[in-house]
Each structure stands twice: as structure tokens, then as C-alpha cells.
Design an enzyme around this catalytic site. Sequence first.
Site, PDB file in Angstrom:
ATOM      1  N   SER A  21      12.193  13.577  78.985  1.00  0.00           N
ATOM      2  CA  SER A  21      12.483  12.984  77.670  1.00  0.00           C
ATOM      3  C   SER A  21      11.227  12.365  77.048  1.00  0.00           C
ATOM      4  CB  SER A  21      13.605  11.956  77.765  1.00  0.00           C
ATOM      5  OG  SER A  21      13.231  10.912  78.631  1.00  0.00           O
TER       6      SER A  21
ATOM      7  N   GLU B 125      15.109  35.173  65.541  1.00  0.00           N
ATOM      8  CA  GLU B 125      15.196  34.743  66.944  1.00  0.00           C
ATOM      9  C   GLU B 125      14.677  33.318  67.110  1.00  0.00           C
ATOM     10  OE1 GLU B 125      13.554  37.656  69.607  1.00  0.00           O
ATOM     11  OE2 GLU B 125      15.097  39.112  69.074  1.00  0.00           O
TER      12      GLU B 125
ATOM     13  N   ARG C 116      16.905  30.263  66.522  1.00  0.00           N
ATOM     14  CA  ARG C 116      17.971  29.968  67.487  1.00  0.00           C
ATOM     15  C   ARG C 116      17.616  28.758  68.350  1.00  0.00           C
ATOM     16  NH1 ARG C 116      21.565  34.014  68.634  1.00  0.00           N
ATOM     17  NH2 ARG C 116      22.724  32.352  69.661  1.00  0.00           N
TER      18      ARG C 116
ATOM     19  N   ARG D 198      17.127  25.267  68.540  1.00  0.00           N
ATOM     20  CA  ARG D 198      17.505  24.182  67.642  1.00  0.00           C
ATOM     21  C   ARG D 198      16.936  22.850  68.077  1.00  0.00           C
ATOM     22  NH1 ARG D 198      22.976  25.674  69.983  1.00  0.00           N
ATOM     23  NH2 ARG D 198      21.423  26.096  71.599  1.00  0.00           N
TER      24      ARG D 198
ATOM     25  N   ARG E 206      13.867  34.195  48.412  1.00  0.00           N
ATOM     26  CA  ARG E 206      14.629  34.024  47.167  1.00  0.00           C
ATOM     27  C   ARG E 206      13.683  33.695  46.034  1.00  0.00           C
ATOM     28  NH1 ARG E 206      19.470  29.833  46.720  1.00  0.00           N
ATOM     29  NH2 ARG E 206      20.297  31.009  44.974  1.00  0.00           N
TER      30      ARG E 206
ATOM     31  N   ARG F  45      15.321  41.163  47.681  1.00  0.00           N
ATOM     32  CA  ARG F  45      14.909  41.047  49.095  1.00  0.00           C
ATOM     33  C   ARG F  45      15.856  41.792  50.019  1.00  0.00           C
ATOM     34  NH1 ARG F  45      16.518  34.911  51.123  1.00  0.00           N
ATOM     35  NH2 ARG F  45      18.414  34.772  49.904  1.00  0.00           N
TER      36      ARG F  45
ATOM     37  N   ASN G 184       8.485  19.654  69.872  1.00  0.00           N
ATOM     38  CA  ASN G 184       7.903  18.697  70.812  1.00  0.00           C
ATOM     39  C   ASN G 184       7.564  19.411  72.132  1.00  0.00           C
ATOM     40  OD1 ASN G 184      10.139  18.481  72.731  1.00  0.00           O
ATOM     41  ND2 ASN G 184      11.253  17.433  71.068  1.00  0.00           N
TER      42      ASN G 184
ATOM     43  N   ARG H 285       8.579  19.115  75.161  1.00  0.00           N
ATOM     44  CA  ARG H 285       9.698  19.570  76.005  1.00  0.00           C
ATOM     45  C   ARG H 285      10.205  20.923  75.490  1.00  0.00           C
ATOM     46  NH1 ARG H 285      14.828  15.670  77.493  1.00  0.00           N
ATOM     47  NH2 ARG H 285      14.842  16.181  79.716  1.00  0.00           N
TER      48      ARG H 285
ATOM     49  N   ARG I 106      10.478  32.773  75.726  1.00  0.00           N
ATOM     50  CA  ARG I 106      10.057  33.762  74.741  1.00  0.00           C
ATOM     51  C   ARG I 106       8.847  34.594  75.159  1.00  0.00           C
ATOM     52  NH1 ARG I 106      14.416  35.058  71.996  1.00  0.00           N
ATOM     53  NH2 ARG I 106      15.435  33.247  71.087  1.00  0.00           N
TER      54      ARG I 106
HETATM   55  C1  LIG Z   1      15.373  37.409  76.147  1.00  0.00           C
HETATM   56  C2  LIG Z   1      16.384  36.825  75.198  1.00  0.00           C
HETATM   57  C3  LIG Z   1      17.437  37.609  74.761  1.00  0.00           C
HETATM   58  C4  LIG Z   1      18.404  37.080  73.884  1.00  0.00           C
HETATM   59  N1  LIG Z   1      19.445  37.853  73.449  1.00  0.00           N
HETATM   60  C5  LIG Z   1      20.380  37.360  72.620  1.00  0.00           C
HETATM   61  C6  LIG Z   1      21.480  38.125  72.128  1.00  0.00           C
HETATM   62  O1  LIG Z   1      21.622  39.283  72.458  1.00  0.00           O
HETATM   63  N2  LIG Z   1      22.376  37.553  71.271  1.00  0.00           N
HETATM   64  C7  LIG Z   1      22.263  36.239  70.895  1.00  0.00           C
HETATM   65  O2  LIG Z   1      23.107  35.758  70.128  1.00  0.00           O
HETATM   66  N3  LIG Z   1      21.243  35.482  71.336  1.00  0.00           N
HETATM   67  C8  LIG Z   1      20.309  35.996  72.170  1.00  0.00           C
HETATM   68  N4  LIG Z   1      19.260  35.202  72.597  1.00  0.00           N
HETATM   69  C9  LIG Z   1      19.189  33.844  72.105  1.00  0.00           C
HETATM   70  C10 LIG Z   1      19.694  32.827  73.154  1.00  0.00           C
HETATM   71  O3  LIG Z   1      21.050  33.054  73.450  1.00  0.00           O
HETATM   72  C11 LIG Z   1      19.545  31.405  72.629  1.00  0.00           C
HETATM   73  O4  LIG Z   1      20.363  31.188  71.500  1.00  0.00           O
HETATM   74  C12 LIG Z   1      18.129  31.086  72.223  1.00  0.00           C
HETATM   75  O5  LIG Z   1      17.223  31.547  73.193  1.00  0.00           O
HETATM   76  C13 LIG Z   1      17.992  29.567  72.045  1.00  0.00           C
HETATM   77  O6  LIG Z   1      17.816  28.962  73.293  1.00  0.00           O
HETATM   78  P1  LIG Z   1      18.670  27.748  73.823  1.00  0.00           P
HETATM   79  O7  LIG Z   1      20.117  28.071  73.854  1.00  0.00           O
HETATM   80  O8  LIG Z   1      18.030  27.359  75.100  1.00  0.00           O
HETATM   81  O9  LIG Z   1      18.572  26.673  72.679  1.00  0.00           O
HETATM   82  P2  LIG Z   1      17.558  25.507  72.341  1.00  0.00           P
HETATM   83  O10 LIG Z   1      17.934  25.001  71.010  1.00  0.00           O
HETATM   84  O11 LIG Z   1      16.141  25.970  72.545  1.00  0.00           O
HETATM   85  O12 LIG Z   1      17.953  24.380  73.358  1.00  0.00           O
HETATM   86  C14 LIG Z   1      17.167  23.970  74.463  1.00  0.00           C
HETATM   87  C15 LIG Z   1      18.097  23.536  75.593  1.00  0.00           C
HETATM   88  O13 LIG Z   1      18.873  22.397  75.167  1.00  0.00           O
HETATM   89  C16 LIG Z   1      20.192  22.503  75.723  1.00  0.00           C
HETATM   90  N5  LIG Z   1      21.153  22.642  74.618  1.00  0.00           N
HETATM   91  C17 LIG Z   1      20.890  23.097  73.368  1.00  0.00           C
HETATM   92  N6  LIG Z   1      21.978  23.080  72.615  1.00  0.00           N
HETATM   93  C18 LIG Z   1      22.978  22.629  73.395  1.00  0.00           C
HETATM   94  C19 LIG Z   1      24.356  22.415  73.183  1.00  0.00           C
HETATM   95  N7  LIG Z   1      24.931  22.648  72.008  1.00  0.00           N
HETATM   96  N8  LIG Z   1      25.084  21.960  74.210  1.00  0.00           N
HETATM   97  C20 LIG Z   1      24.523  21.699  75.398  1.00  0.00           C
HETATM   98  N9  LIG Z   1      23.200  21.881  75.676  1.00  0.00           N
HETATM   99  C21 LIG Z   1      22.446  22.341  74.685  1.00  0.00           C
HETATM  100  C22 LIG Z   1      20.203  23.712  76.610  1.00  0.00           C
HETATM  101  O14 LIG Z   1      19.849  23.323  77.928  1.00  0.00           O
HETATM  102  C23 LIG Z   1      19.125  24.574  76.005  1.00  0.00           C
HETATM  103  O15 LIG Z   1      18.565  25.534  76.895  1.00  0.00           O
HETATM  104  C24 LIG Z   1      18.299  35.737  73.463  1.00  0.00           C
HETATM  105  C25 LIG Z   1      17.228  34.937  73.934  1.00  0.00           C
HETATM  106  C26 LIG Z   1      16.291  35.478  74.789  1.00  0.00           C
HETATM  107  C27 LIG Z   1      15.143  34.594  75.253  1.00  0.00           C
END
Ligand SMILES: Cc1cc2nc3c(=O)[nH]c(=O)nc-3n(C[C@H](O)[C@H](O)[C@H](O)COP(=O)(O)OP(=O)(O)OC[C@H]3O[C@@H](n4cnc5c(N)ncnc54)[C@H](O)[C@@H]3O)c2cc1C
Length: 262
Positions: A89, A110, A113, A115, A126, A189, A205, A207, A216
Site C-alpha cells: 500500500s 485493453e 481495463r 482501473r 469525437r 470515426r 502508482n 503498485r 501486460r
Molecule cells: C493476457 C490477457 C488476456 C486477457 N483477455 C481478456 C478477455 O478475453 N476478455 C476480457 O474481458 N478481458 C481480458 N483481459 C483483461 C483482464 O480480464 C482484466 O480485466 C485486466 O487485465 C485488468 O486487470 P485486473 O482485473 O487485475 O484489474 P486492475 O484494475 O488492474 O486491478 C488490479 C488488482 O486489484 C484487484 N481488484 C481490482 N478490481 C477489483 C474488484 N472490483 N474487486 C476485487 N478486487 C479488485 C485485483 O486483485 C486486481 O488484479 C485480459 C488480460 C490479459 C493480461
Amino acid sequence: MRDVQPQVYLVSAPALDYEEIEEYLKDVGGESWLERIYREGDDDAQNLVEFAGRFCYRSWEPGLNPNVTRIRTEQKDYLENILSSQHGSVLEHAQFTFALHNVSRVFTHEQVRHRVGTAISQESLRFVRLDDLSFWFPDWAKEDDELHEKALRLIGQMEDFQMWMAEHFGLDDDGRTFAYKKARTSFMRRFAPEGLATGMVWSANIRTLRHTIETRTAEGAEEEIRIVFDKIGQIMRQECPLLFGDYEVNDAGAWIPGWRKV
Ligand SMILES: Cc1cc2nc3c(=O)[nH]c(=O)nc-3n(C[C@H](O)[C@H](O)[C@H](O)COP(=O)(O)OP(=O)(O)OC[C@H]3O[C@@H](n4cnc5c(N)ncnc54)[C@H](O)[C@@H]3O)c2cc1C
């Protein structure tokens, strides 16, 4: 078409105010910490993480907290303990901002995703009108002459259609309102390829950076995002060697951390 490469620029990194830190430390009797750390160069992020960690236990020196009888004096040991004991943390205080230039919408879909611990500002298609389309081709795709030639022709057609629409909608005619231009530009677009190179300002950050560099650059990740995160990994290893020095980069280019999910 503009043939481009994904680019990464580190545009912001933590900067500490050591005078303010000294004022605080005088109050708790921990000034000796400032004598132990390096304050020149790019040490601020690592110092910030150590500062936040020591703040929790008053472990600036032994005895300030009677429960603390000995401390790790070397920053290397201190930060390694943070990583190995998963006290991640404190890594969240150090935030870095990157301008990701000439990255595609494939990449940005990608990237967004991730967050947690991020901030994102994305080029608005836009508002920003397309004319020549910027596009990145992997080397293997360029070396396939037939593929490359057909792809260039297709992109050329899409560019022509963008120009045609701009003229057809009279976007540059006198008196066109901004709202009209915005609505038409947003429609236009839809006819751009997902591989279109665009841009994003991305802050994260330490972490989050550790987590995203690992996931990635993994062998299963997408080709372009692997290139971008390899660059980010190299930048971060230079910026904070004590917080990114535990990664091994394998022959396939995947960054494998010594300490996972800190
Ligand atoms: C090789 C690869 C292939 C992928 N293929 C697909 C696909 O086919 N389809 C698809 O939809 N996505 C795909 N993804 C995206 C993947 O599912 C994740 O959405 C994305 O990598 C974000 O990572 P994260 O979930 O670790 O989120 P981050 O926002 O990076 O969160 C970091 C960490 O915080 C914790 N965390 C975050 N949010 C929450 C929560 N709401 N509740 C509890 N803990 C939480 C988790 O421990 C998480 O790992 C792919 C990703 C990779 C790397």
C-alpha cells in the site's frame, strides 16, 4: 498513411519537498533518516515510499517508538522488505504519468481495463478529425509483402472516405457550429480501423505499475501492449531500481517479478 511506432514518454514523476519533511521529522525526532538517504537525482519516488513506510511505525531510528529496537538502515533492505512482505500500500503514494503516443485503439481498449490506481485521459476522436491515418505494423506484417500491400490499399481507401466525408458534410464551410462538427466527426470515426494510432495520458502508482508490467508483458498478452509495457518496465527500472529490480525478463520478453502481487 503515416507509418508509426508506439512511443512512451515519462512526463511526470514524484518530487519531494525535503524541507517540509525535515520539519515533520524534527517534531518526531527522526531527522537522522534524512542523513541516510540519497536526495540527488531520481531518488524521490523511492524516498517517498520509504517515508510512508517509516511513518507508520516511527521507525526513523531505534527508540522513537519503544517497540522498535532495531531498524533496517539501508534503503535497499527496507524496500525489499516492503516488497517481500507484501506491504504494497505504501507504493501507492508514488505516481508516474506517461504520454502514450501512437498507440492503437486495440491497445487503449485493453489498457483501460486496469482501473485500480490509474488516471486516464484519452485523445478524443469525437473532437479530433481524422485525415491521414496513423498505423503501426509489426515487422512480421511488413515483411509479408502481399499482406502489407493489401493493408495499405485498404487504409488508403479509409483515408479517402474520411476526406470525402469531411467535404461532403462541409465541415470547413463558414458558419459551421462546433456542435455540428463534433457530431459529424464522431460519426466519421466509426469508419476508422481499430488499429488506428492515437494517444493516451496514463498515470499509475508503483503498485499498479508492478501489476500491469507483469500482466501486460506476459507471453499471452497482445503484441502491441507487450511492447509498450516493456518500455514502461525499462523506464521504471531506471527510475526506481530498488522497486523494479526484482524482475527477470525471460527470453520471450515477459517480465517475471521476484515478488508477486505486492
Ligand atoms: C493476457 C490477457 C488476456 C486477457 N483477455 C481478456 C478477455 O478475453 N476478455 C476480457 O474481458 N478481458 C481480458 N483481459 C483483461 C483482464 O480480464 C482484466 O480485466 C485486466 O487485465 C485488468 O486487470 P485486473 O482485473 O487485475 O484489474 P486492475 O484494475 O488492474 O486491478 C488490479 C488488482 O486489484 C484487484 N481488484 C481490482 N478490481 C477489483 C474488484 N472490483 N474487486 C476485487 N478486487 C479488485 C485485483 O486483485 C486486481 O488484479 C485480459 C488480460 C490479459 C493480461
